[in-house]
Design an enzyme around this catalytic site. Structure first.
Site, PDB file in Angstrom:
ATOM      1  N   VAL A 198      51.642  33.281  44.294  1.00  0.00           N
ATOM      2  CA  VAL A 198      50.224  32.895  44.305  1.00  0.00           C
ATOM      3  C   VAL A 198      49.793  32.440  45.696  1.00  0.00           C
ATOM      4  O   VAL A 198      48.779  32.887  46.235  1.00  0.00           O
ATOM      5  CB  VAL A 198      49.929  31.787  43.265  1.00  0.00           C
ATOM      6  CG1 VAL A 198      48.461  31.396  43.300  1.00  0.00           C
ATOM      7  CG2 VAL A 198      50.340  32.239  41.865  1.00  0.00           C
ATOM      8  N   VAL A 221      45.580  26.682  33.756  1.00  0.00           N
ATOM      9  CA  VAL A 221      45.578  27.237  32.396  1.00  0.00           C
ATOM     10  C   VAL A 221      44.931  28.614  32.426  1.00  0.00           C
ATOM     11  O   VAL A 221      43.823  28.779  32.948  1.00  0.00           O
ATOM     12  CB  VAL A 221      44.782  26.342  31.411  1.00  0.00           C
ATOM     13  CG1 VAL A 221      44.837  26.931  30.003  1.00  0.00           C
ATOM     14  CG2 VAL A 221      45.312  24.924  31.401  1.00  0.00           C
ATOM     15  N   GLY A 227      45.621  31.391  34.029  1.00  0.00           N
ATOM     16  CA  GLY A 227      45.631  32.193  35.262  1.00  0.00           C
ATOM     17  C   GLY A 227      44.222  32.482  35.758  1.00  0.00           C
ATOM     18  O   GLY A 227      43.489  31.558  36.121  1.00  0.00           O
ATOM     19  N   GLY A 235      59.788  41.330  35.019  1.00  0.00           N
ATOM     20  CA  GLY A 235      59.315  40.189  35.795  1.00  0.00           C
ATOM     21  C   GLY A 235      58.365  39.282  35.023  1.00  0.00           C
ATOM     22  O   GLY A 235      57.747  38.394  35.603  1.00  0.00           O
ATOM     23  N   GLU A 288      61.276  34.384  33.491  1.00  0.00           N
ATOM     24  CA  GLU A 288      62.154  33.828  34.513  1.00  0.00           C
ATOM     25  C   GLU A 288      63.615  34.061  34.119  1.00  0.00           C
ATOM     26  O   GLU A 288      63.918  34.332  32.963  1.00  0.00           O
ATOM     27  CB  GLU A 288      61.937  32.303  34.601  1.00  0.00           C
ATOM     28  CG  GLU A 288      60.510  31.852  34.681  1.00  0.00           C
ATOM     29  CD  GLU A 288      60.028  31.700  36.124  1.00  0.00           C
ATOM     30  OE1 GLU A 288      60.869  31.697  37.023  1.00  0.00           O
ATOM     31  OE2 GLU A 288      58.811  31.610  36.319  1.00  0.00           O
ATOM     32  N   LYS A 335      49.801  23.216  28.849  1.00  0.00           N
ATOM     33  CA  LYS A 335      48.428  23.714  28.822  1.00  0.00           C
ATOM     34  C   LYS A 335      47.653  23.122  27.652  1.00  0.00           C
ATOM     35  O   LYS A 335      46.449  22.851  27.762  1.00  0.00           O
ATOM     36  CB  LYS A 335      48.449  25.239  28.792  1.00  0.00           C
ATOM     37  CG  LYS A 335      49.013  25.798  30.114  1.00  0.00           C
ATOM     38  CD  LYS A 335      49.463  27.231  30.014  1.00  0.00           C
ATOM     39  CE  LYS A 335      49.969  27.733  31.368  1.00  0.00           C
ATOM     40  NZ  LYS A 335      50.638  29.046  31.262  1.00  0.00           N
TER      41      LYS A 335
END
Lengths: 430, 430
Positions: free
Chosen positions: A17, A133, A135, A188, A191, A206
């Protein structure tokens, strides 16, 4: 327009990001400056290792490992480190010095939001966290501002892309949970250690944030009931499909209206939704938040819940909005927790359940099982019994009952000699 | 908290939305005051006739027909009169006196938005109009703030509930347009004179507003290409269904990237969408806005596009947000039209079309028709020919071509002796 001096932006973190935020700030600086009314000057990017490999090539001279010094000279600090420390201390220092803060750090906002908001209010600074929250999906600002004149009744969100991807694959491809998780990891979406996602910790953070905003009440993370998807089996997915339903992991934030005043509940667990529900159409790793308010009725916000550029969009939206206010003057608004509603214990939350049991196939068993439900005052709405190999399979749907009563029924069922196994427990949403 | 003096709120209009705004202000005043940080005092409700029958009983002493005097004493004016005058003059007077303004008036914002924004900027006042597009759906604020750091590529919205209801009925019930319109009228989804809805004027006002916000560019209403749904036939609906598609009336606001810089286009017309498109699942009179941005990707905002309480939710969200800023101090932000992009003529917009023709059933006709497309440099992607009664039915799908070329093809087809009739023209969205 650019008579205002430059705003000094400190970026903490250059992961997927952060690298995108830096790229857009550097590439579209003129356009963003025009929107803000002042140039945005990226004064530095705080990282752990200046030599690490990154998604985007960043100007070497901007990278620094001295985060504290970087923060000390900034007008706005954009925090994309993740985790609690050093993020918390750096942001408290930034706010104490009068800087505004943008963060995408859901764990930090969930655990220490009130502390940050208080620090900001003290100096009239702003804290924005749209990216924490959903994205790219605008949901914080709509709850905080657009619905500020309404009474939110429920927020129900698919807020974790990894688990939505896994459950979606179990439905669409008939995968097992293990196979779907392996695919998610390969693509991807998960994790190396998927615990935070599949056990619902990420969604619970969230839920804390959404509940606090929706109900103007501090909802501590410890008050969020949490169940992940590890208990979801292929058989549960198939059973849902037979009845025109879909399993989803959702964060539910709900206002419980009672004679003694309203209370709130925040919880994360799998639910079974009708396939016609708008949330049922949210596939792959997408996110969506379904909000029900007294006057507005049902609203839904849909989009990408993760991803470097997508999350960067939300971060930059916050940055531009905060920078505009910085230029215009006037303090940031305080967080609104005036309602201060009580938080209902999970035991008192109401839900409809569907239980799958394997029971001994002999006379009187159904009566005995039904008796356990009656004993705990849980009313059975539907029963389906299929014969098995020496044992029978029972699926019981309940009327609305408190979670506490269902838990007591489950305990009694587990202890009953005629109940061989509790195969599945899922909550039904209409 | 309430050390700040009361904010004096003047409400103009007590129709289905205004009456709900008044009710909520009066019933939930304490809660709203807590959110704002100051009491909101409804000082009067401007109406044409104090004796008119209303959805909600309102305190007689608040009703007044003297709108100018009411406005003169207000801190915030909430305008729900609709139409251009007297709304425009009253709001310009209010802004000149330093009052903030909330309006749900899409016609006024579309036609005179820049004038209002300029008047507000001069005195540092705020203008909010979330309810002008998409009713209860938060879309103005997400475009203005949440996506402020991104580059919007396209906004495609179902922003008129009446036409969505009619087209939805044509699909789900096989109704004719006339029958579906009659049902819409009977259920209160259509006005006695439905022209503004079914001819696309209402959607075009909203396209103006959305395009201006999304592209930071003034897009005058006169630059919005507009087609309604009156040309949509049962046969077109059936043809769409045969190919797994759904017809919707949409407002499209698009950034056209070119060598000479970006241009923008805003237009309203029916389109044919794949049934898997998120907008295809928007049924009845619901609204939804699908936004594609460079970093954020695809987002969708869904909810009730009209209705008294629903629209009141958006109005009150604006009122609370504006009042909070009023209490906090600092001016409102100016409208952002710095990008000032050129507006592309409709003729230069690109689209894929599907044309239905009735042609003479004799040798050489297909070649002649195909020749007309080639002559205007429009490439044909698909052809289906079905024999008819002495004539043949042709459905031709084009590759992407400019609207200007398609218009030229249509003109040539209409003039061709072998073409008996142009049965349908619909644009395809992927």
């Amino acid at each position: 327009m650019n008579s205002y001096r430059s705003l000094r932006i400190a970026l903490l973190g250059a992961g997927s990001v952060g690298a995108q935020v830096a790229r857009i700030l550097l590439e579209h600086g003129d356009e963003l400056a025009a929107r803000v009314g002042a140039p945005l000057e990226l004064v530095g990017i705080g990282v752990r290792d200046v030599d690490a490999k990154r998604d985007v090539e960043l100007p070497r001279e901007l990278l620094t490992t001295d985060l504290a010094t970087l923060v000390a000279g900034a007008d706005v600090v954009v925090e994309l480190l993740g985790g609690i420390e050093p993020a918390r201390t750096l942001l408290l220092d930034a706010l104490a010095a009068g800087a505004d803060v943008v963060t995408a750090n859901k764990a930090l906002v969930a655990a220490h939001g009130p502390e940050l908001f208080q620090a900001a209010e003290t100096v009239g600074a702003q804290v924005a966290y749209e990216a924490a929250v959903g994205g790219a999906i605008p949901i914080i600002r709509p709850l905080e501002q657009s619905l500020a004149g309404d009474r939110v009744l429920r927020v129900m969100g698919i807020v974790n892309g990894t688990t939505n991807f896994i459950l979606d694959r179990m439905h669409t491809e008939g995968s097992t949970l293990e196979d779907a998780l392996a695919t998610a990891t390969a693509l991807g979406y998960a994790e190396a250690d998927p615990t935070a996602d599949i056990e619902g910790y990420d969604a619970a953070s969230k839920a804390t944030i959404l509940a606090s905003l929706a109900f103007h009440t501090e909802v501590p993370a410890a008050c969020v009931h949490r169940e992940g998807i590890t208990g979801v089996t292929d058989a549960m997915v198939q059973q849902a499909e037979r009845t025109g339903r879909v399993l989803k992991l959702v964060a539910i934030c709900e206002r419980l209206e009672g004679d003694a005043g309203d209370r709130v509940s925040a919880r994360v667990h799998p639910v079974s939704l009708p396939s016609t529900h708008p949330l049922a159409a949210v596939h792959e790793a997408k996110n969506a938040i379904f909000v029900t308010a007294e006057a507005a009725g049902d609203l839904m916000f849909y989009g990408a819940g993760a991803g470097g550029p997508e999350t960067a969009s939300a971060v930059l939206g916050d940055l531009v909005s905060i920078a505009r206010r910085h230029v215009l003057g006037g303090p940031g608004g305080p967080a609104s927790t005036h309602a201060d509603l009580a938080i209902a214990p999970f035991d008192e939350v109401l839900a409809r359940h569907e239980l799958g049991l394997t029971v001994a196939d002999r006379p009187g068993v159904l009566a005995a099982v039904a008796g356990l439900f009656a004993e705990h005052d849980v009313s059975v709405e539907s029963v389906r019994q299929d014969p098995g190999d020496g044992s029978a399979s029972l699926v019981l749907g309940t009327h609305t009952a408190t979670e506490g009563r269902i838990a007591a029924v489950l305990e009694a069922l587990a202890a009953h000699t005629d109940v061989e196994r509790i195969d599945s427990v899922i909550r039904l949403i209409d």
